[in-house]
Structures are given as C-alpha cells and as structure tokens.
Design a protein around this motif. Sequence first.
Motif, PDB file in Angstrom:
ATOM      1  N   LEU A 169       0.824  -1.213  -0.069  1.00 18.40           N
ATOM      2  CA  LEU A 169      -0.157  -0.149  -0.004  1.00 18.40           C
ATOM      3  C   LEU A 169       0.742   1.121  -0.144  1.00 18.40           C
ATOM      4  O   LEU A 169       0.591   2.133  -0.608  1.00 18.40           O
ATOM      5  CB  LEU A 169      -0.890   0.050   1.101  1.00 18.40           C
ATOM      6  CG  LEU A 169      -2.282   0.233   1.007  1.00 18.40           C
ATOM      7  CD1 LEU A 169      -3.027   0.433   2.534  1.00 18.40           C
ATOM      8  CD2 LEU A 169      -2.528   1.646   0.224  1.00 18.40           C
ATOM      9  N   PHE A 173       0.342   4.530  -2.564  1.00 10.88           N
ATOM     10  CA  PHE A 173      -0.729   5.619  -2.347  1.00 10.88           C
ATOM     11  C   PHE A 173      -0.187   6.965  -2.142  1.00 10.88           C
ATOM     12  O   PHE A 173       1.116   7.219  -1.596  1.00 10.88           O
ATOM     13  CB  PHE A 173      -1.162   5.279  -0.814  1.00 10.88           C
ATOM     14  CG  PHE A 173      -2.107   6.144  -0.362  1.00 10.88           C
ATOM     15  CD1 PHE A 173      -3.497   6.451  -0.843  1.00 10.88           C
ATOM     16  CD2 PHE A 173      -1.731   7.113   0.905  1.00 10.88           C
ATOM     17  CE1 PHE A 173      -4.378   7.576  -0.307  1.00 10.88           C
ATOM     18  CE2 PHE A 173      -2.641   8.087   1.312  1.00 10.88           C
ATOM     19  CZ  PHE A 173      -3.873   8.325   0.763  1.00 10.88           C
ATOM     20  N   LEU A 179      -8.028   8.747  -4.557  1.00  8.82           N
ATOM     21  CA  LEU A 179      -8.356   8.174  -3.489  1.00  8.82           C
ATOM     22  C   LEU A 179      -8.100   8.523  -2.082  1.00  8.82           C
ATOM     23  O   LEU A 179      -6.971   8.908  -1.804  1.00  8.82           O
ATOM     24  CB  LEU A 179      -8.016   6.917  -3.669  1.00  8.82           C
ATOM     25  CG  LEU A 179      -8.220   5.992  -4.788  1.00  8.82           C
ATOM     26  CD1 LEU A 179      -7.349   4.805  -5.262  1.00  8.82           C
ATOM     27  CD2 LEU A 179      -9.884   5.543  -4.691  1.00  8.82           C
ATOM     28  N   ILE A 184      -9.812   3.641   0.365  1.00 10.59           N
ATOM     29  CA  ILE A 184      -8.930   2.437   0.460  1.00 10.59           C
ATOM     30  C   ILE A 184      -9.113   1.438   1.412  1.00 10.59           C
ATOM     31  O   ILE A 184      -9.418   0.277   1.305  1.00 10.59           O
ATOM     32  CB  ILE A 184      -7.447   3.085   0.512  1.00 10.59           C
ATOM     33  CG1 ILE A 184      -7.121   3.694  -0.744  1.00 10.59           C
ATOM     34  CG2 ILE A 184      -6.547   1.717   0.561  1.00 10.59           C
ATOM     35  CD1 ILE A 184      -6.016   4.268  -0.842  1.00 10.59           C
TER      36      ILE A 184
ATOM     37  N   SER B 154     -11.938   1.920  -9.281  1.00 10.38           N
ATOM     38  CA  SER B 154     -11.585   0.993  -8.020  1.00 10.38           C
ATOM     39  C   SER B 154     -10.677  -0.159  -8.682  1.00 10.38           C
ATOM     40  O   SER B 154     -10.066  -0.877  -7.881  1.00 10.38           O
ATOM     41  CB  SER B 154     -12.836   0.263  -7.679  1.00 10.38           C
ATOM     42  OG  SER B 154     -13.691  -0.427  -8.600  1.00 10.38           O
ATOM     43  N   VAL B 157      -7.229   0.132  -7.481  1.00 10.89           N
ATOM     44  CA  VAL B 157      -6.878  -0.440  -6.164  1.00 10.89           C
ATOM     45  C   VAL B 157      -6.864  -2.085  -6.274  1.00 10.89           C
ATOM     46  O   VAL B 157      -5.843  -2.624  -5.896  1.00 10.89           O
ATOM     47  CB  VAL B 157      -8.109  -0.007  -5.378  1.00 10.89           C
ATOM     48  CG1 VAL B 157      -7.944  -0.918  -3.942  1.00 10.89           C
ATOM     49  CG2 VAL B 157      -8.094   1.263  -5.099  1.00 10.89           C
TER      50      VAL B 157
END
Lengths: 206, 206, 206, 206
Positions: A169, A173, A179, A184, B154, B157
């Motif tokens: 992650l 990120f 996002l 998340i 999404s 992700v």
Amino acid sequence: MGAQTRLDRKRAEKIASLERVAARLFAERGFEATGFEEIAAAMDLRGPSLYHYFSSKEELFLRCIRQSASEVLERLQKITAAGDEPVETLKHLIEDQVYIELRDYPEFVPLFFKIQVPVETLRGEILASRREHAAIFELVVRELLGRRTGPLGSARVQLEIAFGALAYLPEWFRPGGALTVEQIAAQFAETLSRPFVEMARADQRI
Amino acid sequence: MGAQTRLDRKRAEKIASLERVAARLFAERGFEATGFEEIAAAMDLRGPSLYHYFSSKEELFLRCIRQSASEVLERLQKITAAGDEPVETLKHLIEDQVYIELRDYPEFVPLFFKIQVPVETLRGEILASRREHAAIFELVVRELLGRRTGPLGSARVQLEIAFGALAYLPEWFRPGGALTVEQIAAQFAETLSRPFVEMARADQRI
Amino acid sequence: MGAQTRLDRKRAEKIASLERVAARLFAERGFEATGFEEIAAAMDLRGPSLYHYFSSKEELFLRCIRQSASEVLERLQKITAAGDEPVETLKHLIEDQVYIELRDYPEFVPLFFKIQVPVETLRGEILASRREHAAIFELVVRELLGRRTGPLGSARVQLEIAFGALAYLPEWFRPGGALTVEQIAAQFAETLSRPFVEMARADQRI
Amino acid sequence: MGAQTRLDRKRAEKIASLERVAARLFAERGFEATGFEEIAAAMDLRGPSLYHYFSSKEELFLRCIRQSASEVLERLQKITAAGDEPVETLKHLIEDQVYIELRDYPEFVPLFFKIQVPVETLRGEILASRREHAAIFELVVRELLGRRTGPLGSARVQLEIAFGALAYLPEWFRPGGALTVEQIAAQFAETLSRPFVEMARADQRI
DNA sequence: AATGAATGAGTGTTCATTCAT
DNA sequence: AATGAATGAACACTCATTCAT
C-alpha cells in the motif's frame, strides 16, 4: 524525589523523541544509509550525543522496532478483543491496518516489510514481530473458518495475498490523490476479506 | 576483424555473467551491503578488476536493473502479444509472473520491489521499470474492462492489490513446502483476476 | 611463476618491515598509544593501507609478538643446544640475553615485560612467550643443580631475581655511557649465575 | 572558621580517598585504560564529579604519583635515619621495599616501574620519583663502600640488579603460594646486599 | 585483462572535558 | 557538591575507487 521524577520523565521523553525520529529515518533510508550524525542532527544534536541514550546503533534500531511493533500490535489486539463477529473483526483489522500504514504509523511497513538489515539478531527481531502481526489476522481467519488448528490450506494463500496487498500500500498511495484513505480502507476490507467469507459459506453448505 | 568480434563476444559474455552474479548478490544483500570484492569473488576475480567492465558500482547496478527488467518485460510482453482473450491474457500474465518470481528470476522482486538504494537516479530507474511492468498488466485490464483511457477507479486499487500480492510472494513461499509453484500460480491467477472479471460482467449488465 | 614469487617476496618483505617498525613503536609508546596512522607514517603510508597486510591492530601486534619471540627464543635455544657445561651455558644465556636486549632486539623487554595491553588474548600470548623464555633458563638451572623435576625452592627466587635484573636493564642502560654492553654482559653473567653455582657446590658437599 | 575547617578536612579526606582509589586503578590497568568514569564509580560518583577535585586526568595521576612516592620515600627514609650500620640499613631497606611492594603499597611498582604514560611531563615526574627512590639506596651503598662521591663503578650495576629484581617481584609473587612475603624479604635482603658486602670487604683488604 | 598497492572519505564508537542546573 | 547533557577530537576500520605494473 520530584526532581528525580521530572528528570527521568524528561529523559524518557527525549528517548521517545529520538526513537520516533530514528524510526522515521531508518524507514526512509534503510539501516545502513542512516547515520548517527543524521539522526542526531534531526534533534539538533551531534552524533556521539546519542550514546547518552543508546549504547549502539543496533540498540537504537532495536528499540525503534520494539516500540513500533508494540504500539501497532496493541492497537490491532484491541480490535480482536472487542469480540465482534469474526467477519466484522477481520474487516476492522484490515481497515485499521490501512489507517496504521497511511495515517498513523507510516514507518511501520518500511521497518517491518522493506528494510534490509545486515545484523542477524535484528532480522530475527523483525521477523518475530511480523509473525506476531500475522498471527493476529490468522487467528481471526481461523475463527471465521471454524478451523482452530491444522493447516489453513488455500486460506493460507489468501492471507498472504492480503498481507502482500497491505505491505504494498504505501508504495503507491499518494495522499491528496484520487483516493482517500477511507476509500482504500473500505475497499481493502471488502476485497481482502471476501475470499474468506466465501470459503466459510462453502464450508457451511457442505 | 573476426578476432575482434570474437573478443568482443567473449567480453560481452563476461559482462553478462557479471551482471547476473551481481544481480543475484544485490538482490540477496541489498545495494550497500554488496561490495565489489564480493561480486568479483563470485567470478574468481578481485574487486578492482570489475572496473574493466563497469565504471562504477552504480553503473553495474544500473545494468543489472536494466538487464533484468528487459528480460522480464519482454517475456510478459510476449504473452500480451499472443492476442488471447483479455481475461485469459491477464491470467497468463499473473501465472507467468509467479513463475518469474519463484522459478526463473528470483532476483526480480528484491531488485525492483524491495531494494533500498541511496542514489536518486537509481531509484528513478527502478521506479521507471516498475511503471513499465505495471503498464503491461494495466493495459490488459483496460482491454478487459473496455476502458482505453481515463482513470481506472476501483480497478486501480484491485491492480495494486495484485501487485502487492505478487511482490510479497517471495517473502513467504518456501520451495519444498506444502504448496507447489504451479498451485500458487493457479490460485493467484484465479484470485487476482476475479475482481476484474466481475467488474467487467457488472459493466456489461448495465 | 617467477613474477608470482617475486611479488610474494616483496610482499613478505614489506610485511616484515612493517612488523619491525610496528614492534618498535609498540615498544616505545605502548599498545593503546600507538595508532595505525603512526605506524603507517613510519613507512610512508597512510593508516588504512595497513589493512592490506594485517586484518586488525590486534593481529599486527600479535605478529610482532610472535616474530620477536620466535627470533629471540631460537637464538637462546641455540646456546642451550651447544651442549656446554651447565654453568657455562647459563652464563652464555645471560650474556646473550644482555646482547639481545641492548643491541639486537631493543623492543624485546618493552614488548614482553613492560607493555600493558587491554586485550585478554594478547596478554595470554605475551605470558606464554614469557613462560617459554623463562623455561629455557630454568632448564639449565635444573641441570646445573641436578634437579630434573620438583620445585626449585630458593633457586626459584634466584631465577626471578635474574629475570628481574635482566628485564630492568634497558631502563637504566645508556649507550655511550660509562659502561659498555660487553662489560654489563660479563658482570651480569657472573653475578646472576653465582648463586646457582654456590647452591650446586653446597649440594655436592653434602 | 571551625565549620570551614571541618569542610576542608572532609574535602581533603575525599581527595585522599579518590587518589588512593585512582592509584590502584591506574596501577591495575594503566593510564590510558583507566577512565574517569571508572575511577569515579569506585567511589559511587560519576565521572564529571571528579573535576571538583582534580582539574584533569593528568593532574589526578600526578597527585597519585606524588602521594605514593612521598609515602614510600618517607618510610624508607625513616630506615635510613635510624643510623644503623650501613649493611644493616641496606638489608632493612630491601626488606622493607619487599613489604611495600607485596603488602602495603601494591601499586608502587606498577605506577613507578611499569606504567606507560603518553604525557612527557608525567613521565618526567615518574622518573624523578624513581631517582629519589634510587638515591636512598645509593646513599647507603656509598656509605657501605666508603665512597661518598664519584662513580660507583661495578656497584652501580649491582644496584641496578637489585632494583630490577625488586621491580620484578610483583610480576611473579603470588600470595598464598609456596613462598611467604617474609621469606622473600629475607632472601632478597641477603642475596641483593651480598655483592656490596663483598665489595666492601675486598676494599678493606687492600 | 588483471590486480596488488594505496588511499580519501566516511562510520560507529570512546572519552576527557565543559557547562547549566 | 554532584551530575546529566553535550561535544570535539581521536581512533579502528570499511569500501569504492585509482593507478602502476
């Protein structure tokens, strides 16, 4: 006595600050690339001054590790201790892990999942913490699946997928990007928990 | 001229060997912990001899990165080029990535996803390779979802979850353990592709 | 092959030179007060260059000790091996010990009888050499007295007096002073051997 | 004034204690290997506190030297002052020197005959004390031989042999071993004084 | 091509010493 | 008086790099 206590407290605070600063630097640059002079400079000190608080670079690193591990593990254990439904607990764990990584302890993943350290004992300590961390998730998964003991089978793979996703992650990120942390956390909780839910359902059907 | 060419070829082969050896050592120990003397010793040379082939440790590392990246990327691109159905292509990519990591290029993940290197330009090169790598998967996902451009939402992700799971694989896989590489490849392909399949189905239904 | 040998010889010579220089400096200033930079400077080198020849200061010191000990002990053992009358052998040993200390190996006494070194293993090595050295004299004294085994009794004290006198010699002898090395050698041999001669005579009389 | 005096006395006592403790440690470990923190710890203090009593490590060492020297020299001078026959005085001196070394001031020999100190002035001070010490014995020997002035000739060598034997005593004497301090004192007095007695006799005969 | 020799820059660590409290 | 905090100087040692052979 009051003076003694006050001095002790000040010292303890300074040590805590130093550990925090050091943990951040270790996480950013790695163990070898982080020098005592650098760490000290971040607290307006010179390198050798750190020896008033830590007997070696190794010890300082060890304390960073232990401090971070204990804080994070405690926090996750509180969730486990709440006694919710296993599914809910698992989702909360994942969510909280996201918050830990992205918001509250950004050095957690670098320190425990990325850093390469040339000292065997330190590597051992890191792995031990990682196992403790993993055990928290594993226990909930076992409850969820109703398998107290024995091998987890394909659930093992799903778990490792989850750990991998979580460990990765912070690599992608970017705060302020498209996002939010909340989004998340939600999507991770949903996606990563789902395989276990389905496995549980499949078990019940049989 | 022929002699010149033969010499050149021998030299090129030696360089390639050195790069392979160095890549393995860098992957095992990290950038800073890997010394020239060590790398040279693995080829029955002494440290300074490497300067006949590489102008600096930095350069050697750079070539390791580029070499590894090009081999892996080519291999993945061949799969993309086969022109299968997007779903199948994605699964193949994931499967092959598992084989790359666990069987054919064990240094891939350490070099591109784990190593901490104190030189900005090297970090940049690593990131660039990672982006190329990611782009291969992303392109297939876009085809699968029918979205040539624009944000992935999404699906972004889900992609990062897949990358994370894959990057974490070498951390826990132990050859000779309960799971074979083939089993992991299959389960990874299935589990990691599924969210995209479902997203595609959901899109079509609308 | 010839080249290899020549290189090896040059290296061996350089190592020998370095050990000689180092032994002198260690003897003059002590172990802790003698730095690598200093030793190297005496050979027109910089400190770190010494690591091409010795893996640590400790090792260098150890080699100085061993080198000096072996040379001196061999020399004394030759005298013992000559097979003279015990009295003559003892006198020769004492004489030669004087020449060793004052003329040929001025670092012998400082290194083995004076230096204080903070490393246990080095202290052990020094003591071992000292015991070997003492054993040479002791053996001759035993022959002289006709006591192959058992405690030496008051001869023990006489021996230690002799060792003390010899160990103290470099502290007060000044070359070019009133006394020549030869005179001292003669007087030491006479004075220090005499008590043993008398003990032997007394034994015979009984 | 009384209070002032009492404080002064307490301070003087503390200084004396510190000097005693420091002398012992310097004697055991040497000058460089003995740290302020260590010395202070032996008196339940911390390193920097010593600066209330001594302006530097050098000064502390200097005072240790001076203190030890004055005590020992006074004691030996009392023997000289008793006005016995020179022969008896010499024997008493030697005996007492043995008691000093082995029983009453075990740090005497290490401090004055063994220690290596990297400061020129301190070395000078040590040598000065040694000369004073030697002078006491030399004076008696001169009386014994009836030579008030002029070179001592071979008596010089005999004297240095005696000093050497005495300086070496603590290296080999082990309390509780086969020999008592008294026995050593007797044998040393006898053996080391004898050459002078004989020289005196020889002189008279002529 | 290969390397032994050499080194400058840097690193962790020690320690006597200073100073504010 | 005592000391916790801090530091400059020094030191052993490592390592990438240069160069002559």
